[in-house]
Design an enzyme around this catalytic site. Structure first.
Site, PDB file in Angstrom:
ATOM      1  N   HIS A 173       4.914  -4.300  -1.704  1.00  0.00           N
ATOM      2  CA  HIS A 173       4.771  -5.753  -1.661  1.00  0.00           C
ATOM      3  C   HIS A 173       6.068  -6.436  -1.239  1.00  0.00           C
ATOM      4  O   HIS A 173       7.167  -5.975  -1.568  1.00  0.00           O
ATOM      5  CB  HIS A 173       4.328  -6.278  -3.025  1.00  0.00           C
ATOM      6  CG  HIS A 173       2.926  -5.889  -3.363  1.00  0.00           C
ATOM      7  ND1 HIS A 173       2.554  -5.419  -4.602  1.00  0.00           N
ATOM      8  CD2 HIS A 173       1.788  -5.888  -2.613  1.00  0.00           C
ATOM      9  CE1 HIS A 173       1.258  -5.155  -4.606  1.00  0.00           C
ATOM     10  NE2 HIS A 173       0.772  -5.428  -3.409  1.00  0.00           N
TER      11      HIS A 173
ATOM     12  N   HIS B 129      -4.191  -5.327   4.136  1.00  0.00           N
ATOM     13  CA  HIS B 129      -3.219  -5.179   3.044  1.00  0.00           C
ATOM     14  C   HIS B 129      -3.311  -3.781   2.432  1.00  0.00           C
ATOM     15  O   HIS B 129      -2.291  -3.095   2.277  1.00  0.00           O
ATOM     16  CB  HIS B 129      -3.499  -6.253   1.987  1.00  0.00           C
ATOM     17  CG  HIS B 129      -2.599  -6.216   0.803  1.00  0.00           C
ATOM     18  ND1 HIS B 129      -1.617  -7.161   0.570  1.00  0.00           N
ATOM     19  CD2 HIS B 129      -2.508  -5.350  -0.240  1.00  0.00           C
ATOM     20  CE1 HIS B 129      -0.987  -6.881  -0.546  1.00  0.00           C
ATOM     21  NE2 HIS B 129      -1.507  -5.776  -1.063  1.00  0.00           N
ATOM     22  N   GLU B 130      -4.512  -3.349   2.077  1.00  0.00           N
ATOM     23  CA  GLU B 130      -4.666  -2.040   1.439  1.00  0.00           C
ATOM     24  C   GLU B 130      -4.360  -0.900   2.410  1.00  0.00           C
ATOM     25  O   GLU B 130      -3.761   0.107   2.023  1.00  0.00           O
ATOM     26  CB  GLU B 130      -6.074  -1.900   0.861  1.00  0.00           C
ATOM     27  CG  GLU B 130      -6.441  -2.938  -0.195  1.00  0.00           C
ATOM     28  CD  GLU B 130      -5.465  -2.991  -1.369  1.00  0.00           C
ATOM     29  OE1 GLU B 130      -4.787  -1.971  -1.654  1.00  0.00           O
ATOM     30  OE2 GLU B 130      -5.374  -4.050  -2.007  1.00  0.00           O
TER      31      GLU B 130
ATOM     32  N   HIS C 219      -0.688  -0.408   2.576  1.00  0.00           N
ATOM     33  CA  HIS C 219      -0.180   0.395   1.463  1.00  0.00           C
ATOM     34  C   HIS C 219      -0.261   1.880   1.815  1.00  0.00           C
ATOM     35  O   HIS C 219       0.705   2.627   1.635  1.00  0.00           O
ATOM     36  CB  HIS C 219      -0.989   0.125   0.191  1.00  0.00           C
ATOM     37  CG  HIS C 219      -0.617  -1.122  -0.534  1.00  0.00           C
ATOM     38  ND1 HIS C 219       0.684  -1.566  -0.649  1.00  0.00           N
ATOM     39  CD2 HIS C 219      -1.376  -2.022  -1.213  1.00  0.00           C
ATOM     40  CE1 HIS C 219       0.708  -2.684  -1.356  1.00  0.00           C
ATOM     41  NE2 HIS C 219      -0.527  -2.984  -1.705  1.00  0.00           N
TER      42      HIS C 219
END
EC number: 3.4.24.-
Length: 360
Positions: free
Chosen positions: A175, A165-166, A169
């Site tokens: 999101h 997830h990070e 980014h």
């Protein structure tokens, strides 16, 4: 093996799998104000008095494929895009293996390769500081791009899905629930959310958002869970399809749609071991983007900011116009005396003091 040895073996196995500390909920108050650097500033960074926004930041579900924030400076001989990284935080062997596994999954399914840094000026720094939680910036900024993955005996970000997830980014994904079409799939329950947290649920217009026509995905590793930033005992989101209510925010891995958006941002030739052009044609993925030049956006004798964080950076005296003028033309051109300042200047120990080197 007797019963005591069996129980000890089970306990040791569970300990290795779970790693150190309890899992940090990246969508809750325990993780600070957000897991995105650009949303961790004071609430006054974006002015909200209701769910209807009063001014429009430039947030996207995914970076445009010609965005200056892409990691597009370096490619290998096979055309893969390279993101240099350093691991400066203190992690044990299992945690380092988890980070490497997340990187390998991204490499196996996209044209992104995270490589150990040598002397590259722009790079991702994976760090571990107690009390910092899990966060990263969206896309590539000049210099060091912090990927904070806290892990200690109390709490930890080091789960494979959280690391992916990070890293997503950093690669360029926002999101999932911020998409322009989200109202067809979820209801955001603003009555259950403190007004200071409304920026976490910013919905984008179709003019601002870039989804590449990839379908909305309840299974996305980038989706908030039902309790994200909700008041105690409440939920902040309700899925239109009830069978996904307990699914959102609880992925074990990135979804195929997550990978498709990364492949679209970088125009990968292969995506999930398939010819990406075939995927584009079969699934009607839209790759055309508005043209973005590397020069400041001029409108007559004036120019505009291309990043929503520019005014905030200027008001905090964190805007380095030598490197950010392309993105923050208006803020860099405006006299300092006319810049609107924000009350409540952070102290030296505040988050913004700790991360301002990202923008300098």
């Amino acid at each position: 093996m007797d019963i005591k040895q069996l129980l000890l073996s089970i306990i040791l196995t569970v300990s290795v799998v779970n790693g150190r500390g309890r899992r940090i909920n990246i969508y809750g108050a325990e993780n600070g104000k957000s897991d995105i650097v650009q949303l961790r500033g004071p609430a006054e960074q974006l002015v909200y008095s209701s769910p209807i926004r009063e001014r429009r930041p430039i947030f996207r579900n995914a970076l445009l494929s010609n965005s200056p924030l892409r990691w597009s400076k370096m490619q290998d001989l096979d055309g893969n895009y390279l993101i240099p990284y350093v691991i400066s935080g203190n992690y044990d062997t299992v945690e380092r293996d988890t980070i490497k596994t997340a990187m390998e999954k991204i490499a196996n399914n996209t044209c992104i390769r995270l490589i150990p840094r040598t002397n590259q000026p722009d790079y991702a720094e994976i760090n571990n500081k107690k009390g910092q939680g899990c966060y990263a910036s969206i896309g590539r900024f000049p210099g060091k791009n912090v990927v904070m993955l806290e892990s200690n005996d109390d709490q930890s970000c080091i789960q494979e899905d959280t690391v992916i997830h990070e890293l997503f980014h950093v690669i360029g994904l926002w999101h999932e629930h911020m998409r322009a079409d989200r109202d067809a799939f979820i209801n955001v329950l603003y009555k259950n959310i403190e007004p200071a947290q409304y920026p976490q649920f910013e919905k984008l217009s179709s003019r601002d958002a870039t989804t590449y026509s990839v379908p909305y995905d309840y299974n996305s590793v980038m989706h908030y869970d039902e309790n994200a930033f909700a008041k105690p005992g409440k939920i902040s989101m309700m899925t239109k399809d009830s069978k996904f209510q307990k699914v959102i925010g609880h992925p074990k891995d990135a979804s195929s749609n997550d990978y498709k958006k990364v492949c679209a941002i970088y125009h990968c030739s292969k995506c999930m071991h398939q010819d990406f052009q075939q995927i584009v044609e079969q699934e009607h993925i839209e790759l055309n983007n508005p043209i973005i030049t590397n020069a400041p956006v001029q409108q007559g004798d004036s120019c505009t900011d291309r990043l929503g964080i520019c005014p905030m950076l200027k008001s905090r005296e964190m805007l380095n116009c030598k490197v950010m003028a392309t993105f923050c033309c208006s803020s860099c051109s405006a006299p300092t005396s006319t810049t609107t300042t924000t009350s409540g200047t952070p102290s030296d120990g505040s988050l913004w003091q700790r991360i301002k080197s990202i923008f300098q």
